[in-house]
Design a protein around this motif. Structure first.
Motif, PDB file in Angstrom:
ATOM      1  N   SER A  54      51.542  43.230  43.747  1.00  8.66           N
ATOM      2  CA  SER A  54      50.731  44.272  44.055  1.00  8.66           C
ATOM      3  C   SER A  54      49.973  44.633  42.567  1.00  8.66           C
ATOM      4  CB  SER A  54      51.234  45.552  44.624  1.00  8.66           C
ATOM      5  OG  SER A  54      50.243  46.583  44.839  1.00  8.66           O
ATOM      6  N   VAL A  55      48.571  44.573  42.482  1.00  4.65           N
ATOM      7  CA  VAL A  55      48.023  44.941  41.200  1.00  4.65           C
ATOM      8  C   VAL A  55      47.003  45.932  41.595  1.00  4.65           C
ATOM      9  CG1 VAL A  55      47.844  42.458  40.362  1.00  4.65           C
ATOM     10  CG2 VAL A  55      46.067  43.415  41.871  1.00  4.65           C
ATOM     11  N   GLU A  56      46.621  46.625  40.518  1.00  2.67           N
ATOM     12  CA  GLU A  56      45.648  48.111  40.618  1.00  2.67           C
ATOM     13  C   GLU A  56      44.190  47.969  41.062  1.00  2.67           C
ATOM     14  OE1 GLU A  56      47.265  51.198  40.485  1.00  2.67           O
ATOM     15  OE2 GLU A  56      48.892  49.953  40.329  1.00  2.67           O
ATOM     16  N   ALA A  57      43.803  46.691  41.274  1.00  3.30           N
ATOM     17  CA  ALA A  57      42.443  46.196  41.620  1.00  3.30           C
ATOM     18  C   ALA A  57      42.163  46.474  42.981  1.00  3.30           C
ATOM     19  CB  ALA A  57      42.233  44.796  41.368  1.00  3.30           C
ATOM     20  N   VAL A  58      41.966  47.909  43.386  1.00  2.30           N
ATOM     21  CA  VAL A  58      41.937  48.408  44.667  1.00  2.30           C
ATOM     22  C   VAL A  58      40.429  49.219  45.025  1.00  2.30           C
ATOM     23  CG1 VAL A  58      44.371  48.399  45.243  1.00  2.30           C
ATOM     24  CG2 VAL A  58      43.288  50.437  44.146  1.00  2.30           C
ATOM     25  N   ALA A  65      35.254  46.948  37.650  1.00  3.62           N
ATOM     26  CA  ALA A  65      36.586  47.422  37.436  1.00  3.62           C
ATOM     27  C   ALA A  65      37.842  46.890  37.774  1.00  3.62           C
ATOM     28  CB  ALA A  65      36.827  49.140  37.765  1.00  3.62           C
ATOM     29  N   ASN A  66      37.697  46.330  38.896  1.00  5.38           N
ATOM     30  CA  ASN A  66      38.710  45.632  39.660  1.00  5.38           C
ATOM     31  C   ASN A  66      38.675  44.132  38.873  1.00  5.38           C
ATOM     32  OD1 ASN A  66      39.291  47.452  41.649  1.00  5.38           O
ATOM     33  ND2 ASN A  66      37.969  46.033  43.304  1.00  5.38           N
ATOM     34  N   THR A  67      37.469  43.687  38.569  1.00 12.44           N
ATOM     35  CA  THR A  67      37.665  42.413  37.743  1.00 12.44           C
ATOM     36  C   THR A  67      38.332  42.612  36.516  1.00 12.44           C
ATOM     37  OG1 THR A  67      35.718  41.397  39.037  1.00 12.44           O
ATOM     38  CG2 THR A  67      36.214  40.349  36.830  1.00 12.44           C
ATOM     39  N   ALA A  68      38.108  43.625  35.779  1.00 15.24           N
ATOM     40  CA  ALA A  68      38.832  43.743  34.314  1.00 15.24           C
ATOM     41  C   ALA A  68      40.214  43.932  34.523  1.00 15.24           C
ATOM     42  CB  ALA A  68      38.300  45.144  33.682  1.00 15.24           C
ATOM     43  N   ALA A  72      42.886  40.988  33.070  1.00 14.52           N
ATOM     44  CA  ALA A  72      44.090  41.389  32.234  1.00 14.52           C
ATOM     45  C   ALA A  72      45.242  40.703  32.632  1.00 14.52           C
ATOM     46  CB  ALA A  72      44.026  42.832  32.149  1.00 14.52           C
ATOM     47  N   ARG A  73      45.293  39.985  33.784  1.00  9.79           N
ATOM     48  CA  ARG A  73      46.582  39.285  34.386  1.00  9.79           C
ATOM     49  C   ARG A  73      46.879  38.172  33.646  1.00  9.79           C
ATOM     50  NH1 ARG A  73      50.616  41.661  36.330  1.00  9.79           N
ATOM     51  NH2 ARG A  73      50.794  39.810  37.754  1.00  9.79           N
ATOM     52  N   GLY A  75      44.976  34.906  33.557  1.00 11.84           N
ATOM     53  CA  GLY A  75      45.057  33.547  34.090  1.00 11.84           C
ATOM     54  C   GLY A  75      45.565  33.296  35.623  1.00 11.84           C
ATOM     55  N   LYS A  76      45.839  34.533  36.262  1.00  9.53           N
ATOM     56  CA  LYS A  76      46.556  34.609  37.632  1.00  9.53           C
ATOM     57  C   LYS A  76      45.678  34.862  38.657  1.00  9.53           C
ATOM     58  CE  LYS A  76      50.941  35.963  35.307  1.00  9.53           C
ATOM     59  NZ  LYS A  76      52.176  36.406  35.760  1.00  9.53           N
ATOM     60  N   HIS A  77      44.338  34.880  38.068  1.00  5.74           N
ATOM     61  CA  HIS A  77      43.252  35.463  39.228  1.00  5.74           C
ATOM     62  C   HIS A  77      42.073  34.250  39.290  1.00  5.74           C
ATOM     63  CE1 HIS A  77      45.259  38.957  40.921  1.00  5.74           C
ATOM     64  NE2 HIS A  77      45.815  38.934  39.578  1.00  5.74           N
ATOM     65  N   PRO A  78      42.120  33.218  39.852  1.00  2.34           N
ATOM     66  CA  PRO A  78      41.131  32.318  39.593  1.00  2.34           C
ATOM     67  C   PRO A  78      39.754  32.815  39.935  1.00  2.34           C
ATOM     68  CG  PRO A  78      42.960  31.440  40.713  1.00  2.34           C
ATOM     69  CD  PRO A  78      43.414  32.823  40.821  1.00  2.34           C
ATOM     70  N   ALA A  79      39.523  33.371  41.045  1.00  2.00           N
ATOM     71  CA  ALA A  79      38.170  33.879  41.600  1.00  2.00           C
ATOM     72  C   ALA A  79      37.667  34.913  40.438  1.00  2.00           C
ATOM     73  CB  ALA A  79      38.259  34.517  42.859  1.00  2.00           C
ATOM     74  N   ALA A  80      38.219  35.972  39.891  1.00  2.00           N
ATOM     75  CA  ALA A  80      37.796  36.706  38.985  1.00  2.00           C
ATOM     76  C   ALA A  80      37.743  35.975  37.552  1.00  2.00           C
ATOM     77  CB  ALA A  80      39.058  37.842  38.594  1.00  2.00           C
ATOM     78  N   ILE A  81      38.303  35.163  37.341  1.00  2.00           N
ATOM     79  CA  ILE A  81      37.899  34.205  35.986  1.00  2.00           C
ATOM     80  C   ILE A  81      36.579  33.592  36.253  1.00  2.00           C
ATOM     81  CG2 ILE A  81      38.710  32.359  34.797  1.00  2.00           C
ATOM     82  CD1 ILE A  81      41.659  33.204  35.302  1.00  2.00           C
ATOM     83  N   ALA A  82      36.573  32.829  37.474  1.00  2.00           N
ATOM     84  CA  ALA A  82      35.234  32.147  37.711  1.00  2.00           C
ATOM     85  C   ALA A  82      34.146  32.848  37.819  1.00  2.00           C
ATOM     86  CB  ALA A  82      35.428  31.472  39.178  1.00  2.00           C
ATOM     87  N   ALA A  83      34.078  34.202  38.321  1.00  2.49           N
ATOM     88  CA  ALA A  83      33.037  35.151  38.508  1.00  2.49           C
ATOM     89  C   ALA A  83      32.674  35.407  37.061  1.00  2.49           C
ATOM     90  CB  ALA A  83      33.466  36.320  39.335  1.00  2.49           C
ATOM     91  N   SER A  84      33.683  36.186  36.085  1.00  3.53           N
ATOM     92  CA  SER A  84      33.393  36.556  35.031  1.00  3.53           C
ATOM     93  C   SER A  84      32.796  35.443  33.910  1.00  3.53           C
ATOM     94  CB  SER A  84      34.573  37.434  34.590  1.00  3.53           C
ATOM     95  OG  SER A  84      35.522  36.286  34.219  1.00  3.53           O
TER      96      SER A  84
END
Length: 159
Positions: A54-58, A65-68, A72-73, A75-84
């Motif tokens: 569970s993460v705070e991206a809610v 804000a969610n992507t940030a 910060a996790r 390398g654990k969130h491939p979609a956020a890494i790709a989008a950013s």
């Protein structure tokens, strides 16, 4: 093109030259009323990541804000890494949209998205699920964070 022409938005759903993609209209954010720009293309299929955690991206409204939080996790969130990591027209401030931002796209520029696959949001539903948007019929639902879905980056800037 002069500065005034660049700051005059096109019709919703049209590409805004120099702004990195498709104009989605105006949305209210913590910093004020902002123009929202959807990338003109999908950037592949990616998993949300961190399945079972569970993460705070809610936030249902603030994908930036969610992507940030997700980035910060480490390398654990491939979609956020790709989008950013996406950039267009010199803009490098793209992020993974929240479920509310995807719904905004479905409401105002649905023809700009594929109806053949689901779009992943930055909004977590639970430790095992994240929200997604189905552009064929407008369904908002949740799906396993370990499964790959389409990613469409978005950016915003103050009006």
């Amino acid at each position: 093109m002069n500065a005034q022409q660049q700051l005059t938005p096109p019709a919703i759903g049209e590409v805004w030259p120099g702004q990195g993609g498709i104009y989605g209209g105006l949305r209210q954010y913590p910093e004020g009323l902002c123009h929202i720009i959807f990338a003109a293309e999908d950037i592949g299929r990616h998993a949300y990541g961190d399945y079972g955690v569970s993460v705070e991206a809610v936030s249902r409204t603030d994908g930036r804000a969610n992507t940030a939080i997700l980035i910060a996790r480490e390398g654990k969130h491939p979609a956020a890494i790709a989008a950013s990591g996406y950039n267009a027209d010199g803009h490098k401030n793209f992020y993974l949209p929240s479920i509310g931002e995807l719904h905004h796209g479905w409401q105002y520029a649905p023809e700009s998205f594929s109806e053949e696959w689901y779009y992943l949001s930055s909004t977590q539903y639970s430790a095992h699920y994240a929200y997604y948007m189905d552009f064929e019929d407008g369904w908002l639902s949740d799906y396993g964070k370990d499964l790959e879905r389409l990613v469409r980056p978005v950016r915003r800037f103050l009006q």
